[in-house]
Design an enzyme around this catalytic site. Structure first.
Site, mmCIF file in Angstrom:
data_model
loop_
_atom_site.group_PDB
_atom_site.id
_atom_site.type_symbol
_atom_site.label_atom_id
_atom_site.label_comp_id
_atom_site.label_asym_id
_atom_site.label_seq_id
_atom_site.Cartn_x
_atom_site.Cartn_y
_atom_site.Cartn_z
ATOM 1 N N HIS A 1 48.314 15.933 -58.015
ATOM 2 C CA HIS A 1 48.496 14.480 -58.134
ATOM 3 C C HIS A 1 48.332 13.968 -59.565
ATOM 4 O O HIS A 1 48.150 12.770 -59.762
ATOM 5 C CB HIS A 1 47.510 13.747 -57.223
ATOM 6 C CG HIS A 1 47.780 13.939 -55.757
ATOM 7 N ND1 HIS A 1 49.024 13.742 -55.205
ATOM 8 C CD2 HIS A 1 46.964 14.300 -54.739
ATOM 9 C CE1 HIS A 1 48.952 13.983 -53.901
ATOM 10 N NE2 HIS A 1 47.726 14.328 -53.597
ATOM 11 N N ASN B 1 42.141 12.730 -57.075
ATOM 12 C CA ASN B 1 42.250 11.761 -55.977
ATOM 13 C C ASN B 1 41.380 10.529 -56.197
ATOM 14 O O ASN B 1 41.094 9.787 -55.256
ATOM 15 C CB ASN B 1 41.824 12.397 -54.640
ATOM 16 C CG ASN B 1 42.597 13.643 -54.298
ATOM 17 O OD1 ASN B 1 42.090 14.745 -54.436
ATOM 18 N ND2 ASN B 1 43.839 13.472 -53.878
HETATM 19 FE FE LIG Z 1 42.543 16.714 -53.860
HETATM 20 FE FE LIG Z 2 45.441 18.444 -54.661
#
Ligand SMILES: [Fe+2]
Ligand SMILES: [Fe+2]
Length: 288
Positions: A68, A40
């Site tokens: 992600h 992130n």
């Molecule tokens: Fe995360």
């Molecule tokens: Fe995650």
């Protein structure tokens, strides 16, 4: 040796916490190796090659990722070329990168770092147990100090993996929920365990995002842009003591420290267009 594992670094505030605190923490606590989840780090979602370089400069030895991992396409070549970043081992084999790496700590001890995704409420392509097993087979005798970042939504996915690996890895730490759990322990076989490391970034937030935006989205059903929050900076993680001769953990301590106000004047350069990967475009509710 002491290994510091850092929970999800969120956006520029999260990187700023590491910039301000990590070198001092390494020196004060005698840290020999640092692993950080940075899925992130770029605007709250994904990671760029430039930011990966900065995290290494701040003192992070190996970066782990999560669901992600592919949010920033520019990271794709680095996933293949760098041995200092791992992506979940149980993605499709067509996804670039590696599910584990073995690198030498500055003290010369080889350290293996693995990553896997949970299956409950996650888009894992394959069984994480089999994927981790295959990584451990390949690691073989190359490393005794071994850590797995189990990136999962469900506590059961993480506890099951911890007990499955007990005695075969130095530590299994959970990430992804951004909320630190208070269940750190050494499992009977000598594996350090915590269900979630927590979040390194703005804690006056909802999982690192602006409270007003997330409340609005979830209470009205109308999608909002989930901007990264700015306040309440903290570093979250654990310090695991490991016997390098056996790979067994001898201690685990939870870290939940506020960023020092004294260092507040120090600032890192923002990266262009980093805070919101799609400015003006609402994100799906809950996709944090
Ligand atoms: Fe995360
Ligand atoms: Fe995650």
């Amino acid at each position: 040796m002491n290994v510091l594992l850092i929970g999800d670094v969120v956006g520029r505030p999260g990187r700023q916490v590491l910039h301000r605190m990590l070198r001092r923490l390494i020196a004060e606590r005698g840290i020999d190796f640092v692993i950080a989840n940075a899925e992130n780090a770029a605007g709250g979602s994904g990671l760029t090659p430039q930011m990966l370089g900065k995290l290494h400069a701040y003192g992070v030895d190996v970066v782990t990722m999560g669901d992600h991992v592919l949010r920033r396409r520019e990271l794709i070549p680095v996933l293949d070329s760098s041995d200092r970043i791992v992506r979940p081992a149980n993605l499709l084999p067509t996804v670039p990168g590696n599910g584990y790496t073995v690198v030498a700590a500055p003290n010369g001890v080889p350290v293996a770092v693995l990553s896997a995704l949970g299956r409950t409420y996650m888009k894992a392509a394959e069984d994480p147990f089999g994927a981790v097993e295959r990584c451990l087979t390949r690691i073989g005798e190359d490393a005794r100090v071994i850590f797995l970042d189990m990136h999962a939504e469900a506590t059961s996915d993480k506890l099951a993996m911890g007990y499955y690996l007990d005695g075969r890895v130095s530590g299994m730490v959970g990430t992804h929920t951004h909320v630190q759990t208070a269940d750190e322990r050494i499992l009977p076989g000598g594996t350090a365990y915590i269900t979630d490391l927590g979040m390194t970034g703005p804690h006056h937030s909802i999982l690192g995002r602006r409270i007003d935006r997330v409340v609005e989205a979830l209470s009205t059903g109308i999608p909002q842009l989930f901007e990264v929050a700015k306040e309440g900076l903290r570093i979250n993680g654990v310090i695991v003591q490991v016997d390098p001769a056996t790979g067994r953990a001898t201690g685990i301590e939870r870290i939940n420290l506020p960023a020092e106000e004294a260092a507040g004047t120090e600032s890192i350069e923002p990266d262009e267009n980093e805070e919101n990967d799609h400015p003006g475009k609402p994100q799906d509710s809950g996709e944090i």
